[in-house]
Design a protein around this motif. Structure first.
Motif, PDB file in Angstrom:
ATOM      1  N   ALA A   1      80.179  13.166  -6.829  1.00 35.65           N
ATOM      2  CA  ALA A   1      80.990  13.465  -5.772  1.00 35.65           C
ATOM      3  C   ALA A   1      80.284  15.492  -5.581  1.00 35.65           C
ATOM      4  O   ALA A   1      80.333  16.212  -4.693  1.00 35.65           O
ATOM      5  CB  ALA A   1      81.810  12.994  -5.815  1.00 35.65           C
ATOM      6  N   LEU A   2      80.083  16.117  -6.379  1.00 34.80           N
ATOM      7  CA  LEU A   2      79.968  17.279  -6.615  1.00 34.80           C
ATOM      8  C   LEU A   2      78.490  17.385  -6.013  1.00 34.80           C
ATOM      9  O   LEU A   2      78.474  18.927  -5.115  1.00 34.80           O
ATOM     10  CB  LEU A   2      80.235  17.757  -7.855  1.00 34.80           C
ATOM     11  N   GLY A   3      77.837  16.375  -6.405  1.00 37.58           N
ATOM     12  CA  GLY A   3      76.301  16.506  -6.260  1.00 37.58           C
ATOM     13  C   GLY A   3      76.083  16.563  -4.552  1.00 37.58           C
ATOM     14  O   GLY A   3      75.432  17.334  -4.116  1.00 37.58           O
ATOM     15  N   ASP A   4      77.229  16.062  -3.700  1.00 33.97           N
ATOM     16  CA  ASP A   4      77.201  15.510  -2.471  1.00 33.97           C
ATOM     17  C   ASP A   4      77.446  16.879  -1.615  1.00 33.97           C
ATOM     18  O   ASP A   4      77.281  17.290  -0.597  1.00 33.97           O
ATOM     19  CB  ASP A   4      78.011  14.758  -2.002  1.00 33.97           C
ATOM     20  N   ARG A   5      78.488  17.716  -2.623  1.00 34.32           N
ATOM     21  CA  ARG A   5      79.117  18.939  -1.593  1.00 34.32           C
ATOM     22  C   ARG A   5      78.039  20.543  -2.619  1.00 34.32           C
ATOM     23  O   ARG A   5      78.025  20.844  -1.211  1.00 34.32           O
ATOM     24  CB  ARG A   5      80.639  19.244  -1.874  1.00 34.32           C
TER      25      ARG A   5
ATOM     26  N   ASP B   1      82.484  25.210   0.767  1.00 30.22           N
ATOM     27  CA  ASP B   1      83.707  25.342   1.796  1.00 30.22           C
ATOM     28  C   ASP B   1      84.061  24.413   1.498  1.00 30.22           C
ATOM     29  O   ASP B   1      86.048  24.366   0.952  1.00 30.22           O
ATOM     30  CB  ASP B   1      84.333  26.051   2.705  1.00 30.22           C
ATOM     31  N   ARG B   2      84.276  22.725   0.912  1.00 27.56           N
ATOM     32  CA  ARG B   2      85.278  21.857   0.360  1.00 27.56           C
ATOM     33  C   ARG B   2      85.890  21.694  -0.921  1.00 27.56           C
ATOM     34  O   ARG B   2      85.430  22.521  -1.525  1.00 27.56           O
ATOM     35  CB  ARG B   2      84.161  20.227   0.641  1.00 27.56           C
ATOM     36  N   ARG B   3      87.126  21.935  -0.327  1.00 25.42           N
ATOM     37  CA  ARG B   3      88.067  22.135  -1.995  1.00 25.42           C
ATOM     38  C   ARG B   3      87.511  20.505  -3.067  1.00 25.42           C
ATOM     39  O   ARG B   3      87.257  19.547  -2.188  1.00 25.42           O
ATOM     40  CB  ARG B   3      89.730  21.850  -1.721  1.00 25.42           C
ATOM     41  N   VAL B   4      87.584  21.719  -4.307  1.00 26.40           N
ATOM     42  CA  VAL B   4      87.429  20.194  -5.180  1.00 26.40           C
ATOM     43  C   VAL B   4      88.323  19.713  -5.716  1.00 26.40           C
ATOM     44  O   VAL B   4      89.529  20.149  -5.597  1.00 26.40           O
ATOM     45  CB  VAL B   4      86.550  20.556  -6.922  1.00 26.40           C
ATOM     46  N   ASP B   5      88.700  18.157  -5.594  1.00 24.76           N
ATOM     47  CA  ASP B   5      90.122  17.532  -5.921  1.00 24.76           C
ATOM     48  C   ASP B   5      89.982  17.113  -7.227  1.00 24.76           C
ATOM     49  O   ASP B   5      89.643  15.994  -7.895  1.00 24.76           O
ATOM     50  CB  ASP B   5      89.499  16.116  -4.469  1.00 24.76           C
ATOM     51  N   VAL B   6      90.868  18.784  -8.038  1.00 25.38           N
ATOM     52  CA  VAL B   6      90.645  18.090  -9.050  1.00 25.38           C
ATOM     53  C   VAL B   6      92.109  17.434  -9.982  1.00 25.38           C
ATOM     54  O   VAL B   6      91.531  16.511 -10.785  1.00 25.38           O
ATOM     55  CB  VAL B   6      91.436  19.620  -9.966  1.00 25.38           C
ATOM     56  N   VAL B   7      93.418  17.525  -8.711  1.00 27.09           N
ATOM     57  CA  VAL B   7      94.124  15.523  -9.421  1.00 27.09           C
ATOM     58  C   VAL B   7      93.314  14.439  -8.630  1.00 27.09           C
ATOM     59  O   VAL B   7      93.573  13.264  -9.639  1.00 27.09           O
ATOM     60  CB  VAL B   7      95.001  16.313  -8.313  1.00 27.09           C
ATOM     61  N   GLY B   8      92.696  13.957  -7.537  1.00 29.09           N
ATOM     62  CA  GLY B   8      92.424  12.885  -8.068  1.00 29.09           C
ATOM     63  C   GLY B   8      91.041  12.575  -9.552  1.00 29.09           C
ATOM     64  O   GLY B   8      91.199  12.183  -9.228  1.00 29.09           O
TER      65      GLY B   8
ATOM     66  N   ALA C   1      96.892   2.817  -8.438  1.00 29.58           N
ATOM     67  CA  ALA C   1      98.479   3.359  -7.872  1.00 29.58           C
ATOM     68  C   ALA C   1      98.445   4.726  -7.233  1.00 29.58           C
ATOM     69  O   ALA C   1      98.664   5.045  -5.778  1.00 29.58           O
ATOM     70  CB  ALA C   1      99.221   2.680  -7.516  1.00 29.58           C
ATOM     71  N   VAL C   2      98.627   5.190  -7.989  1.00 30.44           N
ATOM     72  CA  VAL C   2      98.633   6.776  -8.061  1.00 30.44           C
ATOM     73  C   VAL C   2      97.907   7.389  -7.000  1.00 30.44           C
ATOM     74  O   VAL C   2      98.142   8.666  -6.499  1.00 30.44           O
ATOM     75  CB  VAL C   2      98.623   7.508  -9.399  1.00 30.44           C
ATOM     76  N   LEU C   3      96.851   7.152  -7.382  1.00 27.91           N
ATOM     77  CA  LEU C   3      94.991   7.634  -7.188  1.00 27.91           C
ATOM     78  C   LEU C   3      95.660   7.444  -5.296  1.00 27.91           C
ATOM     79  O   LEU C   3      94.597   8.216  -4.726  1.00 27.91           O
ATOM     80  CB  LEU C   3      94.190   6.658  -7.609  1.00 27.91           C
ATOM     81  N   VAL C   4      95.898   6.052  -5.250  1.00 26.12           N
ATOM     82  CA  VAL C   4      95.892   5.672  -4.306  1.00 26.12           C
ATOM     83  C   VAL C   4      96.565   7.339  -3.031  1.00 26.12           C
ATOM     84  O   VAL C   4      96.418   7.390  -1.650  1.00 26.12           O
ATOM     85  CB  VAL C   4      96.336   4.387  -3.371  1.00 26.12           C
TER      86      VAL C   4
ATOM     87  N   ASN D   1      95.096  10.087  -0.102  1.00 19.62           N
ATOM     88  CA  ASN D   1      95.684   9.027   1.175  1.00 19.62           C
ATOM     89  C   ASN D   1      96.204  10.660   1.824  1.00 19.62           C
ATOM     90  O   ASN D   1      96.102  11.328   2.192  1.00 19.62           O
ATOM     91  CB  ASN D   1      96.984   8.527   1.106  1.00 19.62           C
ATOM     92  N   ARG D   2      96.515  11.471   0.407  1.00 21.94           N
ATOM     93  CA  ARG D   2      96.649  13.323   1.303  1.00 21.94           C
ATOM     94  C   ARG D   2      96.458  14.091   1.271  1.00 21.94           C
ATOM     95  O   ARG D   2      96.358  15.169   1.442  1.00 21.94           O
ATOM     96  CB  ARG D   2      98.586  13.465   0.041  1.00 21.94           C
ATOM     97  N   GLN D   3      94.903  14.048   0.835  1.00 22.88           N
ATOM     98  CA  GLN D   3      93.667  14.787   0.514  1.00 22.88           C
ATOM     99  C   GLN D   3      93.747  14.709   1.463  1.00 22.88           C
ATOM    100  O   GLN D   3      92.941  14.467   2.391  1.00 22.88           O
ATOM    101  CB  GLN D   3      92.379  14.540  -0.884  1.00 22.88           C
ATOM    102  N   LYS D   4      92.722  16.431   2.005  1.00 22.63           N
ATOM    103  CA  LYS D   4      91.911  16.515   3.340  1.00 22.63           C
ATOM    104  C   LYS D   4      90.910  16.114   2.182  1.00 22.63           C
ATOM    105  O   LYS D   4      90.148  16.293   3.377  1.00 22.63           O
ATOM    106  CB  LYS D   4      92.270  18.564   3.662  1.00 22.63           C
ATOM    107  N   ASP D   5      89.934  16.785   1.538  1.00 22.95           N
ATOM    108  CA  ASP D   5      88.812  16.258   1.098  1.00 22.95           C
ATOM    109  C   ASP D   5      88.640  15.987  -0.086  1.00 22.95           C
ATOM    110  O   ASP D   5      88.974  15.985  -1.478  1.00 22.95           O
ATOM    111  CB  ASP D   5      88.541  17.967   0.520  1.00 22.95           C
ATOM    112  N   PRO D   6      89.395  14.749   0.138  1.00 23.32           N
ATOM    113  CA  PRO D   6      89.235  13.604  -1.237  1.00 23.32           C
ATOM    114  C   PRO D   6      88.665  13.938  -2.614  1.00 23.32           C
ATOM    115  O   PRO D   6      87.573  13.289  -1.271  1.00 23.32           O
ATOM    116  CB  PRO D   6      89.858  11.717  -0.642  1.00 23.32           C
TER     117      PRO D   6
END
Length: 485
Positions: free
Chosen positions: A70-74, A198-205, A245-248, A252-257
């Motif tokens: 995912a980081l490679g795509d960004r 400029d997209r945020r890295v989804d650390v939590v995900g 389940a938590v990941l879902v 779904n709440r992340q702007k840049d998942p």
């Protein structure tokens, strides 16, 4: 957006750089396998602990691959490929110098970062290769998974037969340095989407996904040791389900998942990932069962062939050649009959190889020849997956799509190896710990049944692109698989 034609690199040099990079991963994936008995003795540990040298690599791969992809795509595929090679080199040198088994296991987990090189390489091919070379390059690069794995078994056996186990990691370190040099010299940086940095890295995900995959793989690989109904194992699986389940909820709440869950629920992508799972499971029955079948002394078991580790590696090597050849033949097959055709052929060949091996496994060269059917099936399958993912996933998420597809196949590999090991443990000759012939026969029949499931999956697969979000930037064409169709 694609790289301008004028700035395209030499396609042969580019492909060579990526093949060496991916090959360094596939070699290290299996090179340690024939050395496990030696490592158990030299590091003064037990068989269960030594097996973590395989498990740790799988865990590290599953956790790190989707994140780096995912980081490679960004931030650029070449940049992340070099990051992966650097981390791979550091951990491999650490493994070569490891003073004890605990350190070696930790280094093996970090070596798992190398799996990210496959999805990153496929994304680079999609962006930087001339259109007429993309399909064939996808096929050969993806087929390196099976070809390199077979070669790793042989190289590991050759090194451990006459040298210290540390030379395996020394040899690998040299190969990684060569790969990094080739990437620096011949691989261009792919063009990023406007605003990607400029997209945020989804650390939590990333953390939640890593935890879910770790618990799942840990449960699969420890099933035999802990007992499949033990409270500890059930707790691992329950924890994995809970984290998914938590990941879902989180994604779904992340702007840049990190993971676009709608993409992976897209029916063609879902079926493609299920096919990847089977392409992990089925060959690993053979990777576990065939070497033991070839190496078992005839005086210990009637079915045994009595070959050394190196001899069995040489006998299995033709299957690796078949894997690479099939990967190269995937493009014309897909161009003539459509993108599903190579995956359909893959499932048929693996099923046929499993059935014939279950019925007829009494001769050395017959086993080697039949394994070539499985090897060719793997080659068609690996290449077909790369092509199908490219035809479904938006091109700006291609590395992430291939990364998760690769992780799914890794989970399948863990399932296949553990299922085969469970059969060997459960079915033994009365009064001994020697596996009964029925353990091998049942394993091959089970692989054949899963191959039939794969044939059915391909029959219902209808590839179509996933469309979501804003239209791609000007100049970025819709994904059309590995080649225009």
């Amino acid at each position: 957006m694609t790289t301008p034609v004028a700035s395209r690199p030499n396609p042969n040099a580019l492909l060579a750089a990526l093949l060496v990079s991916v090959g360094s991963y596939t070699l290290m994936q299996t090179m340690v396998v024939p050395a496990l008995p030696v490592l158990t003795e030299k590091l003064e540990t037990d068989t269960g602990t030594a097996a973590w040298l395989i498990t740790a690599f799988l865990l590290g791969s599953a956790v790190l691959t989707p994140v780096l992809s995912a980081l490679g795509d960004r931030f650029g595929h070449r940049r992340m490929l070099l990051v992966a090679l650097g981390a791979f080199l550091a951990s491999t040198l650490g493994a070569a110098a490891a003073p004890d088994v605990g350190t070696l296991i930790a280094m093996r987990a970090l070596e798992g970062v190398s799996m990210a090189m496959l999805p990153l390489a496929l994304a680079i091919i999609r962006e930087s290769m001339p259109p007429e070379r993309i399909a064939a390059s996808f096929g050969v690069t993806a087929a390196m998974l099976g070809g390199g794995a077979g070669l790793g078994l042989l190289v590991g056996g050759l090194i451990i037969e006459d040298h210290s186990w540390r030379w395996m990691f020394g040899f690998e370190a040299v190969l990684i340095v060569v790969a990094a040099g080739l990437v620096l010299r011949f691989v261009p940086e792919t063009t990023r989407r406007p605003g990607a940095a400029d997209r945020r890295v989804d650390v939590v995900g990333a953390v939640v996904l890593a935890g879910a995959l770790s618990l799942l793989l840990l449960g699969i690989t420890q099933g035999d040791a802990w007992g499949w109904t033990s409270p500890g194992l059930l707790g691992l699986f329950a924890g994995s389900v809970a984290l998914f389940a938590v990941l879902v909820v989180v994604e779904n709440r992340q702007k840049d998942p990190l993971v676009d869950l709608r993409l992976f629920a897209h029916p063609p992508m879902l079926v493609t990932n299920l096919a990847a799972l089977l392409l992990g499971v089925v060959p690993f029955f053979f990777y576990v069962l065939l070497p033991l079948l070839l190496q078992m002394p005839g005086e210990v078991a009637e079915y045994g062939q009595g070959h050394s580790v190196v001899e069995s590696g040489l006998l299995l090597l033709p299957a690796s050649i078949c894997t690479m050849a099939a990967g190269g033949a995937t493009a014309p097959l897909a161009a003539r009959f459509g993108p599903r055709a190579p995956l359909f052929v893959a499932m048929i060949l693996m099923t046929l190889g499993a059935v014939t091996t279950a019925v007829w496994h009494g001769g050395t060269f017959e086993l080697a020849a039949l394994f070539c059917l499985v090897g060719a099936g793997s080659g068609f399958g690996f290449a077909a997956l790369a092509d199908l993912v490219a035809s479904i996933v938006p091109r700006h998420e291609l590395a992430a799509g291939n990364g998760l597809n690769t992780v799914v196949r890794t989970v399948g590999s863990a399932i296949g190896s553990q299922a085969a090991a469970a059969l060997l443990e459960a079915r033994t000759v009365a009064g001994s710990g020697v596996p009964a012939e029925s353990a091998f026969t049942t394993g091959f029949w089970l692989a054949a049944a899963l191959g039939v499931v794969g044939i059915v999956l391909v029959a219902v697969l209808r590839p179509r692109p996933y469309r979501s979000g804003p239209a791609p930037a000007a100049g970025a064409s819709a994904p059309q698989g590995a080649a225009t169709r």
